[in-house]
Design a protein around this motif. Structure first.
Motif, PDB file in Angstrom:
ATOM      1  N   ARG A   2      52.421 -17.920   9.889  1.00  0.00           N
ATOM      2  CA  ARG A   2      52.254 -16.644  10.591  1.00  0.00           C
ATOM      3  C   ARG A   2      51.184 -16.848  11.668  1.00  0.00           C
ATOM      4  O   ARG A   2      50.123 -17.380  11.398  1.00  0.00           O
ATOM      5  N   ILE A   3      51.457 -16.398  12.876  1.00  0.00           N
ATOM      6  CA  ILE A   3      50.530 -16.558  13.994  1.00  0.00           C
ATOM      7  C   ILE A   3      49.997 -15.192  14.393  1.00  0.00           C
ATOM      8  O   ILE A   3      50.748 -14.223  14.491  1.00  0.00           O
ATOM      9  N   GLY A   4      48.685 -15.125  14.601  1.00  0.00           N
ATOM     10  CA  GLY A   4      48.050 -13.892  15.034  1.00  0.00           C
ATOM     11  C   GLY A   4      47.434 -14.042  16.410  1.00  0.00           C
ATOM     12  O   GLY A   4      47.264 -15.155  16.907  1.00  0.00           O
ATOM     13  N   PHE A   5      47.110 -12.906  17.011  1.00  0.00           N
ATOM     14  CA  PHE A   5      46.526 -12.871  18.355  1.00  0.00           C
ATOM     15  C   PHE A   5      45.287 -11.990  18.373  1.00  0.00           C
ATOM     16  O   PHE A   5      45.211 -10.999  17.652  1.00  0.00           O
ATOM     17  N   GLY A   6      44.364 -12.327  19.254  1.00  0.00           N
ATOM     18  CA  GLY A   6      43.259 -11.436  19.546  1.00  0.00           C
ATOM     19  C   GLY A   6      43.759 -10.331  20.462  1.00  0.00           C
ATOM     20  O   GLY A   6      44.411 -10.598  21.471  1.00  0.00           O
ATOM     21  N   ALA A   7      43.501  -9.097  20.098  1.00  0.00           N
ATOM     22  CA  ALA A   7      43.919  -7.951  20.906  1.00  0.00           C
ATOM     23  C   ALA A   7      43.052  -7.857  22.158  1.00  0.00           C
ATOM     24  O   ALA A   7      41.901  -8.304  22.160  1.00  0.00           O
ATOM     25  N   PRO A   8      43.567  -7.258  23.214  1.00  0.00           N
ATOM     26  CA  PRO A   8      42.774  -7.081  24.431  1.00  0.00           C
ATOM     27  C   PRO A   8      41.762  -5.948  24.264  1.00  0.00           C
ATOM     28  O   PRO A   8      41.984  -4.821  24.680  1.00  0.00           O
ATOM     29  N   VAL A   9      40.651  -6.264  23.594  1.00  0.00           N
ATOM     30  CA  VAL A   9      39.639  -5.247  23.291  1.00  0.00           C
ATOM     31  C   VAL A   9      38.328  -5.470  24.039  1.00  0.00           C
ATOM     32  O   VAL A   9      37.349  -4.765  23.792  1.00  0.00           O
ATOM     33  N   SER A  10      38.305  -6.456  24.946  1.00  0.00           N
ATOM     34  CA  SER A  10      37.063  -6.713  25.661  1.00  0.00           C
ATOM     35  C   SER A  10      37.341  -6.972  27.138  1.00  0.00           C
ATOM     36  O   SER A  10      38.437  -7.372  27.521  1.00  0.00           O
ATOM     37  N   GLY A  11      36.328  -6.736  27.946  1.00  0.00           N
ATOM     38  CA  GLY A  11      36.430  -6.992  29.375  1.00  0.00           C
ATOM     39  C   GLY A  11      37.433  -6.086  30.065  1.00  0.00           C
ATOM     40  O   GLY A  11      37.777  -5.007  29.586  1.00  0.00           O
ATOM     41  N   ALA A  12      37.922  -6.545  31.193  1.00  0.00           N
ATOM     42  CA  ALA A  12      38.847  -5.756  32.016  1.00  0.00           C
ATOM     43  C   ALA A  12      40.171  -5.498  31.322  1.00  0.00           C
ATOM     44  O   ALA A  12      40.885  -4.564  31.678  1.00  0.00           O
ATOM     45  N   TRP A  13      40.508  -6.311  30.319  1.00  0.00           N
ATOM     46  CA  TRP A  13      41.787  -6.136  29.604  1.00  0.00           C
ATOM     47  C   TRP A  13      41.762  -4.953  28.645  1.00  0.00           C
ATOM     48  O   TRP A  13      42.806  -4.519  28.184  1.00  0.00           O
ATOM     49  N   ALA A  14      40.581  -4.471  28.297  1.00  0.00           N
ATOM     50  CA  ALA A  14      40.443  -3.451  27.256  1.00  0.00           C
ATOM     51  C   ALA A  14      40.751  -2.055  27.787  1.00  0.00           C
ATOM     52  O   ALA A  14      39.868  -1.224  27.971  1.00  0.00           O
ATOM     53  N   THR A  15      42.026  -1.807  28.021  1.00  0.00           N
ATOM     54  CA  THR A  15      42.472  -0.481  28.459  1.00  0.00           C
ATOM     55  C   THR A  15      43.469   0.061  27.450  1.00  0.00           C
ATOM     56  O   THR A  15      44.104  -0.711  26.717  1.00  0.00           O
ATOM     57  N   PRO A  16      43.629   1.376  27.398  1.00  0.00           N
ATOM     58  CA  PRO A  16      44.615   1.935  26.464  1.00  0.00           C
ATOM     59  C   PRO A  16      46.010   1.361  26.692  1.00  0.00           C
ATOM     60  O   PRO A  16      46.706   0.997  25.733  1.00  0.00           O
ATOM     61  N   GLY A  17      46.426   1.273  27.945  1.00  0.00           N
ATOM     62  CA  GLY A  17      47.759   0.751  28.236  1.00  0.00           C
ATOM     63  C   GLY A  17      47.932  -0.685  27.797  1.00  0.00           C
ATOM     64  O   GLY A  17      48.951  -1.038  27.184  1.00  0.00           O
ATOM     65  N   ASN A  18      46.953  -1.534  28.101  1.00  0.00           N
ATOM     66  CA  ASN A  18      47.047  -2.939  27.702  1.00  0.00           C
ATOM     67  C   ASN A  18      47.063  -3.099  26.192  1.00  0.00           C
ATOM     68  O   ASN A  18      47.858  -3.865  25.651  1.00  0.00           O
ATOM     69  N   LEU A  19      46.186  -2.393  25.499  1.00  0.00           N
ATOM     70  CA  LEU A  19      46.126  -2.520  24.052  1.00  0.00           C
ATOM     71  C   LEU A  19      47.434  -2.051  23.414  1.00  0.00           C
ATOM     72  O   LEU A  19      47.999  -2.743  22.562  1.00  0.00           O
ATOM     73  N   GLY A  20      47.931  -0.903  23.836  1.00  0.00           N
ATOM     74  CA  GLY A  20      49.174  -0.388  23.273  1.00  0.00           C
ATOM     75  C   GLY A  20      50.367  -1.288  23.546  1.00  0.00           C
ATOM     76  O   GLY A  20      51.154  -1.598  22.643  1.00  0.00           O
ATOM     77  N   PHE A  22      50.349  -4.514  24.400  1.00  0.00           N
ATOM     78  CA  PHE A  22      50.153  -5.813  23.753  1.00  0.00           C
ATOM     79  C   PHE A  22      50.503  -5.734  22.272  1.00  0.00           C
ATOM     80  O   PHE A  22      51.202  -6.599  21.743  1.00  0.00           O
ATOM     81  N   ALA A  23      50.017  -4.693  21.595  1.00  0.00           N
ATOM     82  CA  ALA A  23      50.287  -4.538  20.165  1.00  0.00           C
ATOM     83  C   ALA A  23      51.795  -4.403  19.911  1.00  0.00           C
ATOM     84  O   ALA A  23      52.350  -5.063  19.028  1.00  0.00           O
ATOM     85  N   ALA A  66      47.560   0.759  15.371  1.00  0.00           N
ATOM     86  CA  ALA A  66      48.390   1.214  14.251  1.00  0.00           C
ATOM     87  C   ALA A  66      49.377   2.288  14.702  1.00  0.00           C
ATOM     88  O   ALA A  66      50.496   2.358  14.195  1.00  0.00           O
ATOM     89  N   ALA A  67      48.959   3.105  15.670  1.00  0.00           N
ATOM     90  CA  ALA A  67      49.811   4.201  16.133  1.00  0.00           C
ATOM     91  C   ALA A  67      51.039   3.725  16.902  1.00  0.00           C
ATOM     92  O   ALA A  67      52.013   4.473  17.007  1.00  0.00           O
ATOM     93  N   VAL A  68      51.000   2.503  17.424  1.00  0.00           N
ATOM     94  CA  VAL A  68      52.126   2.020  18.230  1.00  0.00           C
ATOM     95  C   VAL A  68      52.876   0.860  17.569  1.00  0.00           C
ATOM     96  O   VAL A  68      53.716   0.221  18.194  1.00  0.00           O
ATOM     97  N   THR A  69      52.535   0.574  16.303  1.00  0.00           N
ATOM     98  CA  THR A  69      53.188  -0.519  15.576  1.00  0.00           C
ATOM     99  C   THR A  69      53.593  -0.031  14.192  1.00  0.00           C
ATOM    100  O   THR A  69      53.127   1.008  13.723  1.00  0.00           O
ATOM    101  N   GLU A  70      54.426  -0.837  13.524  1.00  0.00           N
ATOM    102  CA  GLU A  70      54.875  -0.482  12.174  1.00  0.00           C
ATOM    103  C   GLU A  70      54.719  -1.612  11.163  1.00  0.00           C
ATOM    104  O   GLU A  70      54.629  -1.348   9.969  1.00  0.00           O
ATOM    105  N   ARG A  71      54.726  -2.875  11.603  1.00  0.00           N
ATOM    106  CA  ARG A  71      54.761  -3.988  10.657  1.00  0.00           C
ATOM    107  C   ARG A  71      53.637  -5.013  10.822  1.00  0.00           C
ATOM    108  O   ARG A  71      53.215  -5.614   9.843  1.00  0.00           O
ATOM    109  N   ILE A  72      53.184  -5.257  12.014  1.00  0.00           N
ATOM    110  CA  ILE A  72      52.198  -6.310  12.263  1.00  0.00           C
ATOM    111  C   ILE A  72      50.899  -6.009  11.508  1.00  0.00           C
ATOM    112  O   ILE A  72      50.476  -4.856  11.416  1.00  0.00           O
ATOM    113  N   ARG A  73      50.281  -7.036  10.922  1.00  0.00           N
ATOM    114  CA  ARG A  73      48.996  -6.870  10.245  1.00  0.00           C
ATOM    115  C   ARG A  73      47.933  -6.607  11.306  1.00  0.00           C
ATOM    116  O   ARG A  73      48.021  -7.105  12.429  1.00  0.00           O
ATOM    117  N   LEU A  74      46.928  -5.835  10.931  1.00  0.00           N
ATOM    118  CA  LEU A  74      45.843  -5.474  11.842  1.00  0.00           C
ATOM    119  C   LEU A  74      44.531  -5.923  11.222  1.00  0.00           C
ATOM    120  O   LEU A  74      44.204  -5.539  10.098  1.00  0.00           O
TER     121      LEU A  74
END
Length: 175
Positions: A2-20, A22-23, A66-74
């Protein structure tokens, strides 16, 4: 695997649109997990990379994902225990676990940056010794029913804590 990713939660990437986006895309592509992290302060004059100068709160970001996903681990890697009360972390983790339908992985650390300890009132000495007790508070609160805890560092008066996490006996805790 199983492969995981760092969410865009820092710097210029940390926007609501990008996070939603990306997730949702990470889940659609079949990735196993999405991770956040905690950074409270970048000390003046620090050589820390600019991407770390603005970081979303990890638990709030996971609730958003969590609001925009159903299965991926957080997951969060990590919330630093000395900076926050175990009761607050227990409530945040239980809330994310409930809102995500039981998908939270809770990473906990002991912190390292003196300036973050200073701003939160945390104590660097004895961090390791307080860790077991901190975990005990989490487990007591997540057990359901009436819980009570009296330790050398933390006290929980007899009472009920709710909601309890969906995952029993609680979210997986990574140290």
């Amino acid at each position: 695997m199983r492969i995981g990713f760092g969410a865009p939660v820092s710097g210029a990437w940390a926007t609501p649109g990008n996070l939603g986006r990306f997730a949702a895309l990470a889940e659609k592509a079949g990735y196993g997990s999405l991770w956040t992290f905690q950074r409270l302060l970048v000390p003046e004059g620090s050589a820390m990379e600019p991407v770390y100068h603005s970081v979303l709160d990890p638990m709030v970001a996971l609730g958003y994902a969590a609001a925009v996903t159903e299965r991926i681990r957080l997951g969060v890697a990590v919330v630093n225990m000395p900076y926050e009360s175990p009761a607050i972390v227990a409530k945040q983790a239980a809330s994310v676990d409930v809102l995500s339908g039981g998908r939270l992985d809770l990473g906990l650390g002991i912190g390292w940056m003196p300036e973050e300890f200073a701003m939160t009132g945390g104590t660097m000495s004895g961090r390791g010794a307080r860790t077991a007790e901190y975990l005990g508070v989490l487990r007591h609160l997540w057990a359901g029913g009436v819980s009570e805890f009296h330790g050398a560092h933390y006290t929980v008066p007899a009472g009920r804590f709710a909601p309890v996490p969906v995952q029993r006996p609680g979210p997986p805790v990574l140290l």
